[in-house]
Design a protein around this motif. Structure first.
Motif, PDB file in Angstrom:
ATOM      1  N   TYR A  62     -13.322   6.448  -5.222  1.00  0.00           N
ATOM      2  CA  TYR A  62     -13.656   7.186  -6.457  1.00  0.00           C
ATOM      3  C   TYR A  62     -12.487   8.081  -6.875  1.00  0.00           C
ATOM      4  CZ  TYR A  62     -15.735  10.772  -9.421  1.00  0.00           C
ATOM      5  OH  TYR A  62     -15.981  11.658 -10.439  1.00  0.00           O
ATOM      6  N   ARG A  63     -11.891   8.778  -5.892  1.00  0.00           N
ATOM      7  CA  ARG A  63     -10.795   9.694  -6.191  1.00  0.00           C
ATOM      8  C   ARG A  63      -9.524   8.955  -6.607  1.00  0.00           C
ATOM      9  NH1 ARG A  63     -10.872  14.992  -4.289  1.00  0.00           N
ATOM     10  NH2 ARG A  63      -8.876  15.066  -5.382  1.00  0.00           N
ATOM     11  N   LEU A  64      -9.316   7.756  -6.054  1.00  0.00           N
ATOM     12  CA  LEU A  64      -8.062   7.025  -6.271  1.00  0.00           C
ATOM     13  C   LEU A  64      -8.240   5.824  -7.192  1.00  0.00           C
ATOM     14  CD1 LEU A  64      -6.922   7.120  -2.551  1.00  0.00           C
ATOM     15  CD2 LEU A  64      -5.751   8.300  -4.424  1.00  0.00           C
ATOM     16  N   ASN A  65      -9.317   5.804  -7.933  1.00  0.00           N
ATOM     17  CA  ASN A  65      -9.656   4.633  -8.736  1.00  0.00           C
ATOM     18  C   ASN A  65      -8.519   4.172  -9.643  1.00  0.00           C
ATOM     19  OD1 ASN A  65     -11.524   2.665  -9.910  1.00  0.00           O
ATOM     20  ND2 ASN A  65     -11.454   3.979 -11.719  1.00  0.00           N
ATOM     21  N   GLY A  66      -7.812   5.122 -10.221  1.00  0.00           N
ATOM     22  CA  GLY A  66      -6.734   4.763 -11.140  1.00  0.00           C
ATOM     23  C   GLY A  66      -5.547   4.102 -10.474  1.00  0.00           C
ATOM     24  N   GLN A  67      -5.447   4.201  -9.142  1.00  0.00           N
ATOM     25  CA  GLN A  67      -4.318   3.630  -8.406  1.00  0.00           C
ATOM     26  C   GLN A  67      -4.655   2.290  -7.748  1.00  0.00           C
ATOM     27  OE1 GLN A  67      -1.216   4.865  -8.334  1.00  0.00           O
ATOM     28  NE2 GLN A  67      -1.842   6.539  -9.690  1.00  0.00           N
ATOM     29  N   THR A 154       2.158  -1.145   3.863  1.00  0.00           N
ATOM     30  CA  THR A 154       2.186  -0.218   2.727  1.00  0.00           C
ATOM     31  C   THR A 154       3.392   0.716   2.784  1.00  0.00           C
ATOM     32  OG1 THR A 154       0.774   1.406   3.852  1.00  0.00           O
ATOM     33  CG2 THR A 154      -0.327  -0.258   2.518  1.00  0.00           C
ATOM     34  N   THR A 155       3.805   1.119   3.995  1.00  0.00           N
ATOM     35  CA  THR A 155       4.946   2.035   4.095  1.00  0.00           C
ATOM     36  C   THR A 155       6.265   1.339   3.787  1.00  0.00           C
ATOM     37  OG1 THR A 155       5.208   1.648   6.486  1.00  0.00           O
ATOM     38  CG2 THR A 155       3.779   3.461   5.815  1.00  0.00           C
ATOM     39  N   LEU A 156       6.320   0.015   3.962  1.00  0.00           N
ATOM     40  CA  LEU A 156       7.557  -0.721   3.685  1.00  0.00           C
ATOM     41  C   LEU A 156       7.805  -0.883   2.184  1.00  0.00           C
ATOM     42  CD1 LEU A 156       7.397  -3.555   6.382  1.00  0.00           C
ATOM     43  CD2 LEU A 156       9.016  -1.660   6.292  1.00  0.00           C
ATOM     44  N   ASN A 157       6.734  -0.812   1.398  1.00  0.00           N
ATOM     45  CA  ASN A 157       6.868  -0.997  -0.039  1.00  0.00           C
ATOM     46  C   ASN A 157       7.308   0.288  -0.728  1.00  0.00           C
ATOM     47  OD1 ASN A 157       5.801  -3.762  -1.178  1.00  0.00           O
ATOM     48  ND2 ASN A 157       4.478  -3.263   0.563  1.00  0.00           N
ATOM     49  N   ASP A 158       7.984   0.099  -1.839  1.00  0.00           N
ATOM     50  CA  ASP A 158       8.450   1.241  -2.627  1.00  0.00           C
ATOM     51  C   ASP A 158       7.332   1.674  -3.573  1.00  0.00           C
ATOM     52  OD1 ASP A 158       9.986   3.187  -3.728  1.00  0.00           O
ATOM     53  OD2 ASP A 158      11.162   1.852  -5.002  1.00  0.00           O
ATOM     54  N   TRP A 159       6.255   2.208  -3.005  1.00  0.00           N
ATOM     55  CA  TRP A 159       5.084   2.619  -3.768  1.00  0.00           C
ATOM     56  C   TRP A 159       4.946   4.136  -3.738  1.00  0.00           C
ATOM     57  CZ3 TRP A 159       1.202  -1.188  -0.994  1.00  0.00           C
ATOM     58  CH2 TRP A 159       1.465  -2.502  -1.447  1.00  0.00           C
ATOM     59  N   SER A 160       4.235   4.656  -4.718  1.00  0.00           N
ATOM     60  CA  SER A 160       3.878   6.070  -4.693  1.00  0.00           C
ATOM     61  C   SER A 160       2.871   6.303  -3.566  1.00  0.00           C
ATOM     62  CB  SER A 160       3.250   6.482  -6.030  1.00  0.00           C
ATOM     63  OG  SER A 160       1.975   5.864  -6.182  1.00  0.00           O
ATOM     64  N   MET A 164      -0.145   3.784  -2.139  1.00  0.00           N
ATOM     65  CA  MET A 164      -0.249   3.445  -0.715  1.00  0.00           C
ATOM     66  C   MET A 164      -1.642   3.772  -0.187  1.00  0.00           C
ATOM     67  SD  MET A 164       3.411   4.955   0.565  1.00  0.00           S
ATOM     68  CE  MET A 164       2.908   4.934   2.274  1.00  0.00           C
ATOM     69  N   LYS A 165      -2.104   4.980  -0.477  1.00  0.00           N
ATOM     70  CA  LYS A 165      -3.398   5.411   0.024  1.00  0.00           C
ATOM     71  C   LYS A 165      -4.527   4.595  -0.599  1.00  0.00           C
ATOM     72  CE  LYS A 165      -6.146   9.573   0.861  1.00  0.00           C
ATOM     73  NZ  LYS A 165      -6.295  11.021   0.608  1.00  0.00           N
ATOM     74  N   ALA A 166      -4.408   4.258  -1.878  1.00  0.00           N
ATOM     75  CA  ALA A 166      -5.433   3.451  -2.545  1.00  0.00           C
ATOM     76  C   ALA A 166      -5.508   2.052  -1.950  1.00  0.00           C
ATOM     77  CB  ALA A 166      -5.144   3.374  -4.048  1.00  0.00           C
ATOM     78  N   THR A 167      -4.347   1.482  -1.613  1.00  0.00           N
ATOM     79  CA  THR A 167      -4.321   0.147  -1.001  1.00  0.00           C
ATOM     80  C   THR A 167      -4.996   0.174   0.365  1.00  0.00           C
ATOM     81  OG1 THR A 167      -2.266  -0.410  -2.155  1.00  0.00           O
ATOM     82  CG2 THR A 167      -2.829  -1.729  -0.219  1.00  0.00           C
TER      83      THR A 167
END
Length: 242
Positions: A62-67, A154-160, A164-167
């Protein structure tokens, strides 16, 4: 042990467990399982952890829905299904202690290297998502510790840090819901489990909310360091719990 003490202890455990996963996106079972096994049978602790994981991941979704990105999460989830089958069918036949120790050493060495060397994140081919999902399913089914491959992916990718947390949250929500269904169908979700869940669910929700509030103040670099520190703790736990 009095009933009141047992209830307070379970509530405290899940308050802390929720805080940890609200902060990092994973790790509630790493905190909860060793403590719960001092309070109850493992056959009660495991389904109780999974039920509370559904509460945690639902709140975080719910908190990370936009990501949330279905195209990223779907390969992880789909590949975890055959991974669970392989882990259940084959890995149990091997020496689980040796494999667990090897995985623990890998987590400690990889995370320590990442903390010291600080390798640059980069765009990873989406095919690695299937590999991470498969390995997470297999290791999770065999050793109840399937998170590391997906966490590392997730840490290997160049993500915000939100992406990362949403994934991680989307993947763990899928595997938790799937496991809850399996537990219900196989009779592991007992009246005792549900009673403990009634007491612990509000606590884990409060803990997750506090962890999420603290997470919002973390810069990406600090978030990555925190993840690797928890992976080191997970590796140490795998070395000494067999």
């Amino acid at each position: 042990m009095s009933i009141v003490f047992a209830v307070v202890a379970v509530v405290a455990v899940f308050l802390i467990a929720g805080l940890v996963q609200g902060l990092t996106g994973f790790g509630s079972a790493l905190v909860a399982m060793p403590l719960l096994c001092l309070l109850m049978d493992v056959k009660t602790a495991v389904p109780l952890c999974v039920l509370n994981s559904v509460v945690i991941t639902t709140y975080l979704l719910y908190r990370l829905n936009g990501q949330l990105r279905i195209a990223i999460i779907l390969p992880l989830c789909l590949a975890s299904i055959p991974g669970i089958y392989v882990g259940t069918t084959f890995l149990r036949e091997l020496d689980s202690k040796i494999i667990s120790i090897c995985l623990g050493l890998f987590l400690i060495s990889y995370s320590t290297y990442s903390l010291v060397a600080k390798p640059r994140p980069r765009a990873i081919h989406k095919g690695w998502g299937y590999v991470a999902g498969f390995l997470s399913g297999a290791i999770g089914a065999a050793f109840s510790a399937g998170g590391p491959p997906t966490i590392i992916y997730t840490t290997l990718n160049d993500w915000s840090k939100d992406k990362m947390k949403a994934t991680l949250t989307g993947f763990f929500a899928f595997t938790s819901c799937l496991t809850v269904v399996v537990h219900a169908l196989t009779g592991l979700t007992t009246v005792t489990v549900l009673q403990n869940f009634f007491y612990s669910a509000p606590a884990v929700l409060v803990g997750t909310a506090i962890g999420s509030a603290l997470y919002g103040r973390l810069p990406r670099e600090a978030f990555i360091r925190l993840i690797f520190l928890f992976l080191i703790l997970m590796g140490i736990a795998m070395l000494f719990t067999n």
